[in-house]
Motif scaffolding. Structure first.
Motif, short mmCIF file in Angstrom:
data_model
loop_
_atom_site.label_atom_id
_atom_site.label_comp_id
_atom_site.label_asym_id
_atom_site.label_seq_id
_atom_site.Cartn_x
_atom_site.Cartn_y
_atom_site.Cartn_z
N ALA A 133 -30.54 71.52 86.87
CA ALA A 133 -29.80 70.12 87.21
C ALA A 133 -30.50 69.14 86.50
CB ALA A 133 -29.75 70.10 88.68
N GLY A 134 -29.70 68.02 86.60
CA GLY A 134 -30.36 66.67 86.13
C GLY A 134 -30.58 66.50 84.36
N VAL A 135 -29.49 67.39 84.01
CA VAL A 135 -29.11 67.42 82.54
C VAL A 135 -28.20 65.85 82.10
CG1 VAL A 135 -28.21 68.56 80.29
CG2 VAL A 135 -29.56 69.71 82.25
N ASN A 136 -28.64 65.38 80.99
CA ASN A 136 -27.94 64.10 80.77
C ASN A 136 -26.60 64.55 79.66
OD1 ASN A 136 -28.97 62.04 82.15
ND2 ASN A 136 -31.01 62.32 80.75
N VAL A 137 -25.54 64.34 79.96
CA VAL A 137 -24.37 65.11 79.26
C VAL A 137 -23.39 63.96 78.68
CG1 VAL A 137 -22.45 66.46 79.64
CG2 VAL A 137 -24.42 66.95 81.03
N GLN A 138 -23.05 64.31 77.46
CA GLN A 138 -22.11 63.46 76.83
C GLN A 138 -20.82 64.41 76.28
OE1 GLN A 138 -23.69 61.21 73.51
NE2 GLN A 138 -24.34 59.47 75.15
N LEU A 139 -19.95 64.18 76.60
CA LEU A 139 -18.57 65.10 76.19
C LEU A 139 -18.04 64.17 74.99
CD1 LEU A 139 -16.79 67.67 76.22
CD2 LEU A 139 -15.43 66.00 77.92
N ARG A 140 -17.94 64.70 73.57
CA ARG A 140 -17.53 64.27 72.70
C ARG A 140 -16.14 64.66 71.99
NH1 ARG A 140 -21.18 60.57 69.77
NH2 ARG A 140 -23.16 60.33 71.00
N ARG A 141 -15.57 63.97 71.19
CA ARG A 141 -14.36 64.37 70.57
C ARG A 141 -14.29 63.45 69.43
NH1 ARG A 141 -11.27 68.08 68.23
NH2 ARG A 141 -8.97 67.52 68.29
N HIS A 142 -14.36 63.96 67.86
CA HIS A 142 -14.23 63.27 66.77
C HIS A 142 -15.29 62.08 66.83
CE1 HIS A 142 -10.70 65.14 65.54
NE2 HIS A 142 -9.99 64.84 66.21
N GLY A 143 -16.53 62.63 67.30
CA GLY A 143 -17.68 61.56 67.41
C GLY A 143 -17.52 60.48 68.43
N ARG A 144 -16.40 60.49 69.10
CA ARG A 144 -16.32 59.25 70.37
C ARG A 144 -16.57 60.21 71.73
NH1 ARG A 144 -10.92 58.70 72.71
NH2 ARG A 144 -11.59 57.20 74.57
N VAL A 145 -17.50 59.23 72.48
CA VAL A 145 -17.91 59.78 73.70
C VAL A 145 -16.77 59.62 74.58
CG1 VAL A 145 -19.55 59.62 75.62
CG2 VAL A 145 -20.30 59.24 73.14
N LEU A 146 -16.31 60.70 75.33
CA LEU A 146 -15.35 60.54 76.29
C LEU A 146 -15.49 60.31 77.47
CD1 LEU A 146 -13.29 63.52 75.05
CD2 LEU A 146 -12.95 61.22 74.40
N VAL A 147 -16.93 60.93 77.87
CA VAL A 147 -17.58 60.85 79.10
C VAL A 147 -19.00 61.03 79.12
CG1 VAL A 147 -16.96 63.27 80.00
CG2 VAL A 147 -17.50 61.47 81.59
N GLN A 170 -36.34 65.14 77.25
CA GLN A 170 -36.17 64.43 75.80
C GLN A 170 -35.75 65.34 74.77
OE1 GLN A 170 -39.99 62.76 75.68
NE2 GLN A 170 -39.43 60.93 76.94
N ARG A 171 -35.16 66.65 75.11
CA ARG A 171 -34.82 67.45 74.02
C ARG A 171 -33.40 67.73 74.03
NH1 ARG A 171 -35.43 73.73 74.13
NH2 ARG A 171 -34.32 74.28 72.28
N THR A 172 -32.86 67.08 72.95
CA THR A 172 -31.06 67.31 72.97
C THR A 172 -30.69 68.34 72.26
OG1 THR A 172 -31.18 64.94 73.00
CG2 THR A 172 -29.11 66.05 72.16
#
Length: 100
Positions: free
Chosen positions: A42-56, A82-84
């Protein structure tokens, strides 16, 4: 946010069961694990993207996140210690995993 709905959890057996019951209402899912045994994370920083745009963007409160999104391909970028990492997957995938 917009056309994206998500839920995260699964730190305990009850939460895991609850997410399994809700799974049919979502069309994208990811599980975060760590180490050679695949310990839940748990505690992972998440970005959901579509066509380079961050949706959430959010910090996952548990190792499993489910998303309800319009049908398409999506990129999930996740950062822990710090590892993506990222994975690209399409709707209908509910068990995609990312391991640190």
């Amino acid at each position: 946010m917009g056309n994206v709905t998500y839920i995260c959890g699964g730190t305990g057996v009850a939460e895991q069961d609850q997410l399994t019951d809700l799974e049919q209402q979502y069309n994208l899912g990811i599980i975060f694990t760590e180490g050679p045994r695949g310990d839940l994370l748990a505690g992972v920083n998440v970005q959901l993207r579509r066509h380079g745009r961050v949706l959430v963007a959010f910090q996952a409160t548990g190792p499993r996140c489910l998303f309800k999104v319009p049908p398409a391909d999506y990129r999930v970028e996740a950062t822990y210690k710090q590892r993506t990492q990222y994975v690209i997957f399409e709707t209908g995938s509910l068990g995609t995993g990312m391991r640190w």
